[in-house]
Design a protein around this motif. Structure first.
Motif: not given
Ligand code: MN
Length: 129
Positions: A74-80
């Motif tokens: 959950r700490t991995i940033p995600v760009i949609a």
């Protein structure tokens, strides 16, 4: 510099994003569907994930929810990434828990600005201009 996972089913988009990120000095991992992307994220703990929303089978939105529900990822940033420009779609995407959002087609400077915003402070990386 960071390791960045790209989950994208359209080869031309995958190629473009890979070239942009590699030219900026990042290492790239690639997955063509959501389950493979989730598995790669768990195995490699990339510094950032670019997640296409429209994927065959499991959608990118579902994949983001799974990653954000898992304490390990959950700490991995995600760009949609999405081709949809509609307002209600954008709200749905933001509600999935993603950290950033880009509508395709995106300019390479917009992509690198989002990447820097999300991981720049962690890595101290400078992509230059
Ligand atoms: Mn797609």
């Amino acid at each position: 510099m960071a390791t960045i996972l790209i989950v994208e089913d359209t080869p031309a988009n995958m190629k473009l994003a890979t070239i942009i990120l590699e030219n900026a000095g990042h290492a790239v991992l690639q997955a063509e569907n959501a389950p493979d992307g989730i598995a790669l994220a768990r195995a490699n703990m990339p510094g950032l994930i670019l997640m296409d929303i429209q994927l065959p089978g499991m959608s990118g939105l579902e994949a983001i929810r799974i990653l954000k529900d898992d304490p390990a990822t959950r700490t991995i940033p995600v760009i949609a990434l999405t081709a949809f420009a509609m307002k209600d779609e954008e709200e749905k995407i933001r509600a999935s828990g993603c950290d950033g959002y880009l509508a395709k087609p995106f300019h390479y400077k917009m992509l690198l600005a989002e990447v820097d915003r999300l991981i720049g402070s962690k890595t101290g990386a400078k992509t230059g201009e």
